[in-house]
Write an enzyme that holds these catalytic residues in place. Structure first.
Site, mmCIF file in Angstrom:
data_model
loop_
_atom_site.group_PDB
_atom_site.id
_atom_site.type_symbol
_atom_site.label_atom_id
_atom_site.label_comp_id
_atom_site.label_asym_id
_atom_site.label_seq_id
_atom_site.Cartn_x
_atom_site.Cartn_y
_atom_site.Cartn_z
ATOM 1 N N GLY A 305 -23.600 26.921 29.773
ATOM 2 C CA GLY A 305 -22.761 25.836 29.314
ATOM 3 C C GLY A 305 -21.282 26.047 30.081
ATOM 4 N N SER A 306 -20.289 25.410 29.543
ATOM 5 C CA SER A 306 -19.141 25.372 30.329
ATOM 6 C C SER A 306 -18.303 26.500 30.642
ATOM 7 C CB SER A 306 -18.025 24.695 29.182
ATOM 8 O OG SER A 306 -18.690 23.115 29.234
#
Length: 571
Positions: A305-306
């Protein structure tokens, strides 16, 4: 008549020649055995009259960064019987049943079995061994042995690992450094007669064991305890499946802690955590044990993810396709081919610069960066940063990155890769790669092993680990440290902010496969001090219930860890 005499002489001659050749063959054979094979048969004869028993070597200790003992040995006994020497079999059987708590049938089978020596039970408490020795029964042998003992029970269980019945490493550091830890067993040799009974007053010869070396680790018991407490708290509060935490020095790769909660009891590794007592098949139990022992930080891959936006941003800066003040616009989504790929803020961030885009963790900004880089360039930075190779951490079972082939990366794949989805890496890979981006551009090898030493504390060997220079430029590294400090001080990572400390970091919320299960992974990666990182912390929460955003639930866990360890490390 003359013919008969001649015939008889021929027969006598034939017999004589035959006997002569047989005698010559036997003499030659005797010479061969006595001269050329004397050593071989001498050894065999000696072995027939010698009975050999092992003297177990003490396995080396595992020591933390402060010299605290994390794994040591307890004195135990091995009980054996020698059939030919037993004079009172019924008394021996009765004693074995009483002292060892074994069934009479088992004891009788051991006592009545005709063998040079029959092992009855291992890992017997020393007090029990002393009691058995006090009976003074002929044919019963009590030998000193060692059993691995872990003073802190569950602490760092999936890192330290454990040993088997023969005291050899099975899991974790115990198996990785087994050659240094195990030592060399000694021997006890006793003389016996032709019936296998020990000869009185013949004495015994001993070959003393050589104990194993102690292994000095970078793991710090206090930091490990802080992290395990924080992991347990959030796992219970959010009813999560599991929580992983890694604490590493990004400058040299020394690992200070690695948590995979829930941990298991190293002194009882074959009992399942949360065992309800329900019966399962042997195969099912083994599968459950393998899952319980699994080190998720190195063996399980996930979509980061981020937190992966750190790597995308670094690649874009290296390639020169973005500057801090470049302008972007986020309407809450980006159209890529036939897909509408949304931002975490569905209403959009509006006009923003690259700097505010990373602070907001804006997906459209990073999709634009991916597009500017292009698939071939992006994969090139995967290779340059070391993402397509294993980290070579000194633990068994490391998994590799799962990534698209370059020719299969279309616009949609490129967009999702840019913000950390549609591929998988391990937590240790993420930690190692980000370390190289924030430490000035040197890719280090994550490790626990520092050195081995003898019982007197003398260093026998100091381990060295591979590094790769110029992963990124010093300028890119400095810019990334600045941006990630902004993420914590003013952006999505503000829940990790601590007054009086400069912390950089990045939050992440990713979805597991299949997407239809609606299960999420919340994470936060942070480091301190932001301008000269000495400690890097990754928190990964698997399938939290209720609110699952990384900035909301993972960042506070990292903050709690930093609050404990930064004063402790005096950073």
């Amino acid at each position: 008549m003359y013919r008969n005499k001649t015939f008889n002489r021929k027969k006598v001659m034939i017999v004589f020649v035959a006997v002569f050749f047989i005698m010559m063959f036997l003499i030659g054979r005797l010479v061969y055995l006595m001269i050329f094979c004397s050593e071989y048969y001498g050894n065999k004869a000696e072995n027939l009259h010698e009975r050999e028993r092992d003297i177990k070597a003490a396995r080396g200790k595992l020591l933390d960064a402060n010299g605290t003992v994390l794994a040591t040995n307890k004195s135990v006994c091995t009980i054996s019987v020698i059939h030919n020497q037993i004079e009172e079999p019924e008394k021996v059987i009765e004693m074995l049943v009483r002292e060892l708590g074994i069934p009479e049938e088992t004891a009788r089978k051991r006592v009545e079995k005709v063998s040079s020596i029959e092992r009855v039970k291992t890992n017997v408490a020393k007090e029990t061994g002393d009691a058995i020795r006090a009976y003074g029964l002929s044919g019963v042998k009590v030998d000193e042995d060692y059993k691995r003992y872990y003073p802190y029970g569950t602490l760092a269980s999936k890192v330290l690992g454990f040993t088997g019945a023969d005291n050899q490493g099975i899991l974790g550091l115990e198996v990785k450094y087994d050659e240094y830890l195990q030592g060399t067993n000694g021997k006890i040799l006793t003389l016996t007669d032709a019936r296998g009974i020990e000869i009185e007053n013949a004495g015994e010869s001993r070959l003393e064991p050589v104990n194993g070396y102690d292994l000095c680790l970078s793991l710090d018991r206090n930091i490990q305890m802080y992290c395990e407490q924080a992991a347990k708290k959030v796992c219970t509060k959010k009813s999560a499946d599991s929580v992983s935490v890694i604490v590493m020095n990004p400058q040299n790769g020394e690992l200070m802690a690695m948590v995979n909660y829930p941990e298991f009891d190293l002194n009882d590794p074959f009992t399942l955590v949360g065992d309800t007592g329900e019966s399962v098949s042997a195969e099912e139990k083994q599968n459950l044990l393998n899952k319980m022992w699994r080190n998720q930080c190195i063996s399980d891959t996930y979509e980061p993810g981020s937190t992966f936006k750190i790597i995308t941003a670094a690649a874009a800066l290296e390639e020169g396709v973005v500057k801090l003040d470049d302008a972007f616009f986020c309407p809450g989504y980006k159209i890529v081919e036939d897909r509408r790929i949304r931002c975490a803020r569905t209403t959009g961030h509006g006009a923003e610069t690259f700097e505010t885009g990373i602070m907001n963790s804006c997906n459209p900004v990073f999709m634009e960066l991916g597009e500017r880089l292009g698939a071939e360039n992006f994969v090139g930075y995967f290779k340059q940063f070391g993402l397509l190779s294993k980290t070579n951490i000194d633990l068994p079972g490391e998994a590799g990155t799962i990534m698209h082939k370059t020719e299969n990366i279309g616009p949609v794949e490129l967009a999702t890769i840019s913000f950390g989805q549609s591929f998988q890496i391990t937590p240790i890979q993420l930690v190692t790669t980000v370390s190289s981006i924030i430490n000035g551009g040197t890719r280090v090898t994550p490790h626990f092993g520092v050195s081995v030493q003898d019982a007197d504390g003398n260093t026998v060997k100091t381990f060295s680990y591979e590094t790769h220079e110029n992963i990124c430029t010093a300028e890119t590294s400095e810019t990334m440290r600045y941006l990630l400090e902004k993420v914590v001080s003013e952006g999505t990572g503000k829940n990790a902010k601590i007054e009086g400390f400069s912390i950089g970091g990045k939050t992440a919320t990713s979805q597991t496969l299949p997407r239809s299960d609606h299960k999420y992974i919340s994470s936060f990666l942070g480091f301190a001090p932001a301008d000269n990182p000495q400690v890097l912390v990754l928190v990964v929460i698997n399938n939290p219930q209720g609110i699952y955003y990384g900035g909301t639930i993972a960042a506070p866990v990292a903050k709690e860890i930093f609050e404990n360890i930064l004063p402790y490390l005096d950073k």
